[in-house]
Structures are given as C-alpha cells and as structure tokens.
Design an enzyme around this catalytic site. Structure first.
Site, PDB file in Angstrom:
ATOM      1  N   GLY A  81       0.822  -1.208   0.000  1.00 51.32           N
ATOM      2  CA  GLY A  81       0.000   0.000   0.000  1.00 51.32           C
ATOM      3  C   GLY A  81       0.855   1.256   0.000  1.00 51.32           C
TER       4      GLY A  81
ATOM      5  N   ALA B 225       7.825  -5.204  -1.601  1.00 49.56           N
ATOM      6  CA  ALA B 225       8.246  -4.086  -0.759  1.00 49.56           C
ATOM      7  C   ALA B 225       8.412  -4.596   0.664  1.00 49.56           C
ATOM      8  CB  ALA B 225       7.214  -2.966  -0.805  1.00 49.56           C
TER       9      ALA B 225
ATOM     10  N   LYS C  91      -1.314 -17.149  -9.314  1.00 43.43           N
ATOM     11  CA  LYS C  91      -0.624 -16.558  -8.154  1.00 43.43           C
ATOM     12  C   LYS C  91      -0.852 -17.421  -6.919  1.00 43.43           C
ATOM     13  CE  LYS C  91       1.327 -12.559  -6.470  1.00 43.43           C
ATOM     14  NZ  LYS C  91       1.048 -12.382  -5.087  1.00 43.43           N
TER      15      LYS C  91
HETATM   16  O1  PAF Z   1       3.575 -13.018  -0.374  1.00 45.10           O
HETATM   17  C1  PAF Z   1       4.720 -12.854  -0.832  1.00 45.10           C
HETATM   18  O2  PAF Z   1       5.719 -12.689  -0.107  1.00 45.10           O
HETATM   19  C2  PAF Z   1       4.884 -12.794  -2.340  1.00 45.10           C
HETATM   20  O3  PAF Z   1       3.616 -12.851  -2.933  1.00 45.10           O
HETATM   21  C3  PAF Z   1       5.796 -13.870  -2.929  1.00 45.10           C
HETATM   22  C4  PAF Z   1       5.577 -13.955  -4.406  1.00 45.10           C
HETATM   23  C5  PAF Z   1       5.587 -15.216  -2.304  1.00 45.10           C
HETATM   24  C6  PAF Z   1       7.241 -13.474  -2.802  1.00 45.10           C
HETATM   25  O4  PAF Z   1       7.716 -13.400  -1.501  1.00 45.10           O
END
Ligand code: PAF
Length: 300
Positions: A14, A122, A178
């Site tokens: 955010g 981030a 994802k």
């Molecule tokens: O949730 C996370 O940290 C990220 O979506 C990922 C891709 C697993 C990378 O750390």
C-alpha cells in the site's frame, strides 16, 4: 486537478503504491487507524531516499485502493462503506482468493470493483520506512462495469502505482496462477522460517512437486488447466527472483501477526473439499501453521 486517491492501511504494498502515486503528482490520502498525517521514508530501487508525508483520509471517498491482507478486506470495506461516494471505485490488491465474492454484493449499483494482482515486492524495515525490494508484472481487471471516466481514472492511476501493469478482461486465471505460487512459497517459508531462495534446496523438491500436483487437481476441477512443468517453472522462477526476500507469511509469522492462511492454503482446501478432493500436503502445512506446530521445521 487530479482526483484524490485513498489508500487503506500502511502495509508495504500500500505504501509502495501510495508513494508512486504521490511522486507522480497524484493526490493521495491514507485511511489508517491512527489520526493525522503519516510521515515516512521511501527507498526506491536505484533512486535513493525520499521523505513523504501523506494526509489522513477525508470523506467522501471516491477512488480507493485497499491493499490489505485478505482477512482484513471485508472489515475494511464494511468500515469504508458509509464513507464511499455513490460512484466509488474500489480496488482490491492482496494474495489469495475469496474476497471478490464477498465484496461485490456490498457495493451499490454505481460503485465498481477492481482487482490488482501484483508481483511487486516491498519491505518495511520499520514502521516509518518502506523499501521497494523487487519489481515484476501486475495485472488489473474490472469486476463490475463502470463508465469511461472512472475507467480512465482507475487505469491510469494503477499504471503509475504498479507499473509495469497489464489490463486483463478476466483476472481469475491469474489469481489461480498466483495462488499456486503463494500456496507453495508462503506456508513453506513460514513453517521453516527461511528466505524464499532456500526453497531451491533439493530437500524441498519432492514436497513442492506434491503441493503443485495437488494444486493442479483442484484448479482443474474449477476449469483452470495448469501444466505441472509450466507451473513448476513459474514457482521456481519466483523462488529465484525473490531468493533474498522473506515472504509475507514468513514475516507475519515471525512478528506474531495473523496469517493470510485462509485465503491461500485454506481457500485451496475449501475448494478441494467442495470438489471431493483431498490435499494431504496442503492440509499438513495448514495444520502446522494453524497450530503453530514446529514439527515440520526440520526437513533434513
Ligand atoms: O507473499 C509474498 O511474499 C509474495 O507474494 C511472494 C511472491 C511469495 C514473494 O515473496
């Protein structure tokens, strides 16, 4: 004058999005629990440090980005509802699935819903510092039709906040994709308390293969076809590209915060249950994390 964007919370993604909007001359306000403006340090990749101060949100809220954890989406939307304008554009952005179905029925006819799926990374070294640690593609989809002006506002602002951003008609296949990545990397790194890159070690290979084949069986039941070699390449490429990072679930666990488990592993288990499938490897990770069980912490 650009329209005002409200960003909910003060999480890493955010604040990354809010900072990029602010640095691109957009008007941004923060909707947080604490009153007053928020001052923080933003560390951009190859561009040094910036001090940023964003004002507290005031109603009515017309354009709102809700980049909070999946379990916090519904409470945030309920809190925002009385403050939203009749034509409000609500943008969700989080790991996991299940919130779109919960939020859509809460919106009034002229309000619209969008989703951003991002692989930007981030990190917050402290409460008032935010570091952009990794870049990657993001995808934006509209889940409830709106007019041309609002579409233009959302698309152009999200392109600034999440660049590089691609507009897609159907976000569902991307959310499943994802989910494959998050349902492997997040629980494993949280259970074993390791950086993402450690998962490339051979001792995790058999378990990752099993997690992915269980995932593929559920996804297939819901019309999402995935190839094991292709999805495995994707997962290992994220492991490699984010090798030095700690996953969000690892961070939540070590800091004693709630985990996004129900929107990731829990979502998969629930869909599997409805389909009459069992997922022993995902179930074991779910139980280990729910119970705070450290019994899986040494795979060697
Ligand atoms: O949730 C996370 O940290 C990220 O979506 C990922 C891709 C697993 C990378 O750390």
């Amino acid at each position: 004058m650009n329209p005002v964007w409200t960003v909910v919370g003060q999480g890493a993604i955010g604040l990354l999005a809010a900072s990029r909007l602010h640095l691109n001359q957009q008007q941004v306000q923060l909707f947080r629990r604490q009153p007053g403006p928020f001052r923080y340090q933003f560390e951009q990749q190859q561009q040094g440090l910036r001090q940023i101060e964003l004002p507290a949100a005031t109603a009515p809220i017309r354009l709102v980005l809700i980049p909070v954890k999946a379990y916090a989406v519904l409470p945030a939307v309920r809190q925002l509802l009385p403050l939203l304008s009749a034509d409000a554009q609500v943008v969700l952005c989080h790991n996991g699935m299940g919130t779109i179905e919960q939020v859509l029925p809460l919106l009034s006819p002229a309000q619209s819903l969008w989703f951003v799926s991002t692989s930007q990374a981030a990190f917050k070294p402290s409460a008032s510092q935010i570091r952009h640690t990794g870049s990657g593609p993001s995808y934006l989809a509209c889940l409830k039709a709106t007019d041309a002006l609002h579409t233009q506002w959302v698309q152009s602002a999200m392109a600034l906040a999440f660049e590089p951003l691609t507009l897609v008609d159907d976000i569902t296949p991307l959310l499943w994709r994802k989910l494959a990545v998050n349902s492997v990397i997040n629980p494993l790194t949280a259970v074993h308390q390791i950086r993402n890159g450690e998962l490339a070690q051979p001792q995790y290979q058999a378990l990752i293969t099993q997690l992915l084949s269980e995932f593929i069986a559920v996804a297939q039941h819901y019309g999402q076809a995935f190839d094991q070699a292709d999805i495995s390449r994707l997962v290992y490429s994220v492991i490699g590209n984010t090798a030095g990072n700690y996953s969000s679930m690892q961070q939540d666990k070590i800091h004693g915060r709630p985990l996004e488990l129900d929107a990731i592993t829990g979502y998969l288990l629930q869909r599997a249950d409805e389909a009459g499938l069992t997922l022993p490897a995902h179930q074991a990770l779910y139980q280990a994390l729910r119970a705070g069980d450290q019994s899986l912490s040494s795979p060697r």
